[in-house]
Design an enzyme around this catalytic site. Structure first.
Site, short mmCIF file in Angstrom:
data_model
loop_
_atom_site.label_atom_id
_atom_site.label_comp_id
_atom_site.label_asym_id
_atom_site.label_seq_id
_atom_site.Cartn_x
_atom_site.Cartn_y
_atom_site.Cartn_z
N LYS A 147 0.84 -1.21 0.00
CA LYS A 147 0.00 0.00 0.00
C LYS A 147 0.87 1.26 0.00
O LYS A 147 0.67 2.17 -0.79
CB LYS A 147 -0.93 0.02 1.23
CG LYS A 147 -1.84 -1.20 1.33
CD LYS A 147 -2.72 -1.15 2.56
CE LYS A 147 -1.99 -1.22 3.89
NZ LYS A 147 -1.25 -2.47 4.14
N ARG A 189 -9.28 0.76 9.23
CA ARG A 189 -9.07 -0.67 9.37
C ARG A 189 -9.87 -1.31 10.49
O ARG A 189 -9.57 -2.42 10.92
CB ARG A 189 -7.63 -1.05 9.44
CG ARG A 189 -6.78 -0.41 10.43
CD ARG A 189 -5.45 -0.90 9.99
NE ARG A 189 -4.29 -0.74 10.66
CZ ARG A 189 -3.15 -0.56 9.97
NH1 ARG A 189 -3.14 -0.47 8.67
NH2 ARG A 189 -2.05 -0.49 10.61
N ARG A 219 11.90 -5.79 4.64
CA ARG A 219 11.65 -4.36 4.39
C ARG A 219 12.69 -3.48 5.09
O ARG A 219 13.12 -3.76 6.19
CB ARG A 219 10.26 -3.98 4.90
CG ARG A 219 10.02 -2.47 4.80
CD ARG A 219 8.59 -2.06 4.93
NE ARG A 219 7.96 -2.53 6.16
CZ ARG A 219 6.66 -2.44 6.40
NH1 ARG A 219 5.86 -1.94 5.49
NH2 ARG A 219 6.16 -2.88 7.53
N ARG A 266 11.86 -1.15 10.37
CA ARG A 266 10.77 -0.51 11.12
C ARG A 266 10.60 -1.20 12.48
O ARG A 266 10.73 -2.42 12.57
CB ARG A 266 9.47 -0.60 10.32
CG ARG A 266 8.88 0.75 9.99
CD ARG A 266 7.75 0.67 9.03
NE ARG A 266 6.57 0.00 9.59
CZ ARG A 266 5.40 -0.08 9.00
NH1 ARG A 266 5.25 0.46 7.80
NH2 ARG A 266 4.39 -0.70 9.55
N ARG A 298 0.08 -8.16 14.02
CA ARG A 298 -0.52 -7.28 13.00
C ARG A 298 -1.36 -8.10 12.03
O ARG A 298 -2.45 -7.68 11.63
CB ARG A 298 0.58 -6.51 12.26
CG ARG A 298 1.14 -5.36 13.09
CD ARG A 298 2.54 -4.98 12.69
NE ARG A 298 2.65 -4.54 11.33
CZ ARG A 298 3.77 -4.60 10.60
NH1 ARG A 298 4.88 -5.09 11.14
NH2 ARG A 298 3.78 -4.18 9.37
P1 AP5 Z 1 4.85 -1.69 1.88
O1 AP5 Z 1 4.50 -0.83 0.73
O2 AP5 Z 1 5.64 -1.09 2.99
O3 AP5 Z 1 3.56 -2.46 2.45
P2 AP5 Z 1 2.24 -1.90 3.19
O4 AP5 Z 1 1.07 -2.51 2.53
O5 AP5 Z 1 2.30 -0.41 3.27
O6 AP5 Z 1 2.39 -2.60 4.59
P3 AP5 Z 1 2.59 -2.02 6.05
O7 AP5 Z 1 3.40 -3.02 6.82
O8 AP5 Z 1 3.11 -0.60 6.04
O9 AP5 Z 1 1.16 -2.04 6.59
P4 AP5 Z 1 0.81 -1.98 8.07
O10 AP5 Z 1 -0.66 -1.93 8.04
O11 AP5 Z 1 1.40 -3.02 8.93
O12 AP5 Z 1 1.53 -0.66 8.58
P5 AP5 Z 1 0.98 0.78 8.91
O13 AP5 Z 1 2.12 1.71 8.81
O14 AP5 Z 1 -0.24 1.06 8.13
O15 AP5 Z 1 5.65 -2.96 1.28
C1 AP5 Z 1 6.14 -3.97 2.13
C2 AP5 Z 1 7.48 -4.51 1.59
O16 AP5 Z 1 7.25 -5.18 0.35
C3 AP5 Z 1 8.54 -3.45 1.31
O17 AP5 Z 1 9.77 -4.00 1.62
C4 AP5 Z 1 8.42 -3.20 -0.21
O18 AP5 Z 1 9.64 -2.78 -0.80
C5 AP5 Z 1 8.02 -4.58 -0.70
N1 AP5 Z 1 7.13 -4.58 -1.86
C6 AP5 Z 1 6.08 -3.75 -2.10
N2 AP5 Z 1 5.47 -4.08 -3.25
C7 AP5 Z 1 6.14 -5.17 -3.74
C8 AP5 Z 1 5.98 -5.98 -4.92
N3 AP5 Z 1 5.00 -5.74 -5.79
N4 AP5 Z 1 6.83 -7.00 -5.10
C9 AP5 Z 1 7.83 -7.27 -4.20
N5 AP5 Z 1 8.04 -6.52 -3.09
C10 AP5 Z 1 7.20 -5.48 -2.87
O19 AP5 Z 1 0.55 0.61 10.43
C11 AP5 Z 1 1.51 0.39 11.44
C12 AP5 Z 1 0.85 0.41 12.82
O20 AP5 Z 1 0.26 1.70 13.06
C13 AP5 Z 1 -0.30 -0.58 13.06
O21 AP5 Z 1 0.17 -1.88 13.41
C14 AP5 Z 1 -1.04 0.12 14.20
O22 AP5 Z 1 -0.35 -0.03 15.43
C15 AP5 Z 1 -0.96 1.57 13.79
N6 AP5 Z 1 -2.07 1.97 12.90
C16 AP5 Z 1 -1.95 2.42 11.62
N7 AP5 Z 1 -3.17 2.71 11.12
C17 AP5 Z 1 -4.07 2.41 12.07
C18 AP5 Z 1 -5.49 2.47 12.11
N8 AP5 Z 1 -6.21 2.90 11.07
N9 AP5 Z 1 -6.11 2.10 13.26
C19 AP5 Z 1 -5.40 1.68 14.33
N10 AP5 Z 1 -4.04 1.58 14.36
C20 AP5 Z 1 -3.39 1.95 13.22
MG MG Z 2 2.68 0.96 4.82
#
Ligand code: AP5
Ligand code: MG
Length: 224
Positions: free
Chosen positions: A19, A94, A133, A167, A178
């Site tokens: 994403k 989410r 990552r 991270r 997660r």
């Molecule tokens: P990446 O693009 O980083 O993946 P992502 O979908 O953004 O995954 P996240 O881990 O960031 O999602 P998340 O929900 O855990 O984290 P968030 O920051 O939202 O890609 C991942 C890897 O794959 C990278 O290494 C990339 O290079 C590689 N890649 C990408 N595309 C590829 C492809 N096509 N082929 C091969 N490799 C590829 O949330 C973190 C924390 O914040 C949560 O756990 C929670 O504590 C809090 N939080 C955030 N939002 C909320 C909410 N709405 N409500 C409550 N708590 C929240």
């Molecule tokens: Mg992300």
């Protein structure tokens, strides 16, 4: 007054689905901001405040931050002037409560969600991606993977020239939590948007460029 051509896009998908990676590319293409709840929490956690410590206690363990706090933060962000022409939401909503709060906010703003692209990948692929990552120490929206999406110079961000890091929630325990939170709290949100006719699947288990092409087709088909 509400802009009738605004594009409000909500990216959904399992942790590691790409994403953040795709939102960074899409924001250049659509000229609307990438708003990431996780990124906003990470920025807040840089500070030494009670709020930062509270968020860190949820975040580092891989737990969701409570809805009230998360909704308040995103609501404030969507009311900023650069969100008038639309936004790419990544990581929010989410929970179903967050999705309902977003619907209410859209009504207040006189706007509508245009489309909800859903990045489909397997859990095995998600684990592989999260395990490799690396993010920029200066801007964690600059995301890499040690083998699948490496920087030009090992350990250094292509954009900022700053060192890369792991991270704080990319630990085996936090990744497990997660993914569990995704299964329990976020899959009902997929049903919510499916029933609203907004969900559009994108095969995210393809090379980054191919995912971008499919995503653009979905977004342009729905929001042109
Ligand atoms: P990446 O693009 O980083 O993946 P992502 O979908 O953004 O995954 P996240 O881990 O960031 O999602 P998340 O929900 O855990 O984290 P968030 O920051 O939202 O890609 C991942 C890897 O794959 C990278 O290494 C990339 O290079 C590689 N890649 C990408 N595309 C590829 C492809 N096509 N082929 C091969 N490799 C590829 O949330 C973190 C924390 O914040 C949560 O756990 C929670 O504590 C809090 N939080 C955030 N939002 C909320 C909410 N709405 N409500 C409550 N708590 C929240
Ligand atoms: Mg992300």
């Amino acid at each position: 007054m509400a802009n009738s051509t605004a594009k409000f896009i909500v990216l959904m998908g399992m942790q590691g689905a790409g994403k953040g990676t795709q939102a960074e590319i899409l924001q250049e293409h659509l000229h609307i901001p990438h708003i990431t709840s996780g990124g906003m929490f990470r920025a807040t956690m840089q500070q030494d405040t009670p709020l930062a410590h509270e968020i860190k206690s949820y975040y580092d363990a891989g737990n969701l931050v409570p809805d009230t706090l998360t909704i308040r933060m995103i609501k404030g962000r969507l009311q900023e002037s650069d969100a008038e022409n639309g936004v790419i939401l990544d990581g929010f909503p989410r929970t179903v409560a967050q999705a309902k709060a977003l619907d209410e906010l859209m009504i207040e703003l006189g706007q509508k969600i245009a489309v909800v692209p859903f990045f489909v990948i397997t859990e095995a692929e998600a684990m592989k991606r999260l395990g490799g990552r690396r993010v920029c120490t200066k801007d964690d929206n600059h995301v890499y993977h040690i083998t699948d999406n490496p920087p030009n110079v090992n350990g250094i961000c292509d954009i900022d020239g700053a060192p890369l890091k792991i991270r704080s929630d990319d630990t085996p325990d936090a990744i497990q939590k997660r993914l569990k939170a995704y299964a329990n709290d976020t899959t009902p949100v997929l049903d919510y948007y499916r029933e609203a006719g907004l969900l559009q699947e994108v095969n995210a288990e393809q090379p980054i460029e191919k995912v971008t092409a499919d995503l653009k087709a979905v977004v342009e088909g729905q929001t042109a």
